[in-house]
Design a protein around this motif. Sequence first.
Motif, PDB file in Angstrom:
ATOM      1  N   GLN A 171      -0.253  -2.789   2.581  1.00 44.58           N
ATOM      2  CA  GLN A 171      -0.481  -1.422   3.089  1.00 44.58           C
ATOM      3  C   GLN A 171      -1.975  -1.496   3.321  1.00 44.58           C
ATOM      4  O   GLN A 171      -2.715  -1.100   2.080  1.00 44.58           O
ATOM      5  N   ILE A 172      -2.628  -1.341   4.248  1.00 46.45           N
ATOM      6  CA  ILE A 172      -4.221  -1.279   4.530  1.00 46.45           C
ATOM      7  C   ILE A 172      -4.468   0.077   4.033  1.00 46.45           C
ATOM      8  O   ILE A 172      -5.372   0.694   3.225  1.00 46.45           O
ATOM      9  N   ASN A 173      -3.821   1.262   4.896  1.00 46.56           N
ATOM     10  CA  ASN A 173      -4.072   2.630   4.718  1.00 46.56           C
ATOM     11  C   ASN A 173      -2.880   3.279   5.288  1.00 46.56           C
ATOM     12  O   ASN A 173      -1.676   2.556   5.770  1.00 46.56           O
ATOM     13  N   ILE A 190      -2.880   9.766  -0.879  1.00 50.27           N
ATOM     14  CA  ILE A 190      -3.128  10.568  -1.906  1.00 50.27           C
ATOM     15  C   ILE A 190      -3.429   9.968  -3.245  1.00 50.27           C
ATOM     16  O   ILE A 190      -2.731   9.315  -4.121  1.00 50.27           O
ATOM     17  N   LYS A 191      -4.723   9.848  -3.426  1.00 47.99           N
ATOM     18  CA  LYS A 191      -5.294   9.218  -4.583  1.00 47.99           C
ATOM     19  C   LYS A 191      -6.122  10.171  -5.625  1.00 47.99           C
ATOM     20  O   LYS A 191      -6.840  11.062  -5.309  1.00 47.99           O
ATOM     21  N   LYS A 192      -5.739   9.808  -6.860  1.00 47.07           N
ATOM     22  CA  LYS A 192      -6.650  10.506  -7.943  1.00 47.07           C
ATOM     23  C   LYS A 192      -8.304   9.845  -7.752  1.00 47.07           C
ATOM     24  O   LYS A 192      -8.613   8.716  -7.471  1.00 47.07           O
ATOM     25  N   ILE A 225       0.786   2.892  13.085  1.00 45.87           N
ATOM     26  CA  ILE A 225       1.537   3.718  13.310  1.00 45.87           C
ATOM     27  C   ILE A 225       1.254   5.269  13.144  1.00 45.87           C
ATOM     28  O   ILE A 225       0.420   5.319  12.070  1.00 45.87           O
ATOM     29  N   THR A 226       1.266   6.140  14.067  1.00 44.30           N
ATOM     30  CA  THR A 226       1.156   7.528  13.513  1.00 44.30           C
ATOM     31  C   THR A 226       2.177   8.237  14.013  1.00 44.30           C
ATOM     32  O   THR A 226       3.181   7.814  14.795  1.00 44.30           O
ATOM     33  N   LEU A 240       2.651   8.159  -2.723  1.00 43.21           N
ATOM     34  CA  LEU A 240       1.937   9.030  -2.525  1.00 43.21           C
ATOM     35  C   LEU A 240       0.575   8.543  -2.519  1.00 43.21           C
ATOM     36  O   LEU A 240      -0.355   8.678  -1.525  1.00 43.21           O
ATOM     37  N   LYS A 241       0.374   7.419  -2.949  1.00 45.87           N
ATOM     38  CA  LYS A 241      -0.953   6.531  -3.124  1.00 45.87           C
ATOM     39  C   LYS A 241      -1.129   5.862  -1.787  1.00 45.87           C
ATOM     40  O   LYS A 241      -2.232   5.591  -1.192  1.00 45.87           O
TER      41      LYS A 241
END
Length: 565
Positions: A347-349, A204-206, A391-392, A198-199
């Motif tokens: 993992q950069i993004n 997806i991050k709080k 990668i997209t 998720l993160k």
Amino acid sequence: MKQATTLFLLLNIYTCWFLGINAQELTLSVKTEKPISQNLIDSLQIPKTFQNFSEIERETDTISLKLQRMGFIESEFLQINKKNDSSYVAAFYLGRKYNEIKIYYSKKNFTRTELQRISNNITNSYFTVNFEAITSSLNKLTAIRNQKGNAFARLRLTGFQIEDNNLLSASLFVDNKEIRTVDSIIVKGYEQFPVSYLKHYAGIKKGKVFDKAKLLKQNDNLNNLGFVSSTKSPEALFRKDSTTVYFYLEKQNNNLFDGILGFATDEKTQKLNFNGFLNLELNNNLNYGEQILINYKADGEEQVSFRTKLTLPYLFQSPFGLSGELKIFKRDSTFITSEQQVRTTYQINPKSATYIGYKSYDSSNLLDEAIAGNPVEDFKSKFFTAGASYITTQNKKLFPIKSRFSFEGGIGNRKKNNINEDQIGIEAIISNIFNLNFKNSIFIQNATNILISDSYLTNELFRFGGINSIRGFNENSIDASFFSIINTEYRYQFNEEVFVHSIIDLGYFENQTLTLKQNLYSFGFGLGINTNTGLFKLNIANGNTENQEFNFSNTKIHISVSSKF
């Protein structure tokens, strides 16, 4: 009795006549104080017939609203006139048509860059848009505010007036409401889902600003993992002081078994040879997102390769991952080479990652005596490597990866007969799918490898050829110190399950041990069917070298079935 029968017939006749009158279809036309074009009438989209007068009255209200949105803000409904028993005419006053509107705004709400999405005429105090585009423009600006955390932002135009140059103007009022951030994330349905994805994978991050459109895209990213699927769109629960986002996920079996069977004619003996490979992937069986890969390949000429790999992503829920890999390649009785590799990935993004690693080779000469022109010797080499990938993805079951870029560079040395020699290795792959529409697309990929050294050995060269590199050639049948391959496919997708494609592959390679430089090309076609047992693929391609005449015996047929369990 006779009187009763007569009365019954009269009642039926009256009833049929009454129903016929009421069932008569009505028509409506529009009349204005000045002639109007047929294009304007067509754009009003007035129904051809109406069942009763009430429907006509409702339609006049709709026409009034449409005229306002078209720029006739002075328009007014006057009356309905009955032309005959089934025809009515609605009279309207149109007034002047305003083609565009000047909208005054505040810089604290929108930047010029953001306004460029809806307007080509922007100043420091106002921008203009076509009148008919007001609704869509306000929707786009609202979406921009939503992306900034104003989930309940509302926009409207106020203070309409006609300026001296008869240009209509208005002010943009923005009710931003409170900025919302994601305070908690809850997964429903698959409670053991590895939350690190998720993160770090989906992003997806709080604490991030709440953006509904972004959450939908991130949910699509999760669908592309393979071992999980979304049962419905994410939802948000807004409380007075917090925002909770719910993801509805379901675990999917994503263990993969591949088998490819190939048929080819031996150029020397003209006999039919078999070649192929088996591939086993075990994914996320421990609910950690881990992957175990075992791959075995063999052809009809005693060429054997074995590969195993273990990947552990997001160690301790961090963006760092670890992988280890072992490869063994044996070519008949000539040589055997083993490769060991370990990587640490960051993992950069969600789309990008980088890594550093260590790679070593150990190769043994199996020949009893040297063969002229075939330098095969014992050696050991080691490389420190670094690389990156981008990668997209896209929401397509058959082709989930839209574009890919990966690059790896390595610096090391080779030890042979107690002599060290510095070497540099480079590997790069870039690919993209150009979607023309739902059914038609074009796939293009380039793979380039180069080994830079003062001298070369046959058993340290790159090996390529086959279904995963240049089709129409035997698997790993070509040795090269440098090669570059372009794979192209025109794909036609009948539906979500079946597609066909062309095969046009072009290649160039150099082999420094043989002082050889050569062009390669192959042509063919392929078929893919997603069945209940897995993805079935059939590829037929004919590969040739430069200045070689076409020979049907060079045609290779590859059949594969990828089964999930």
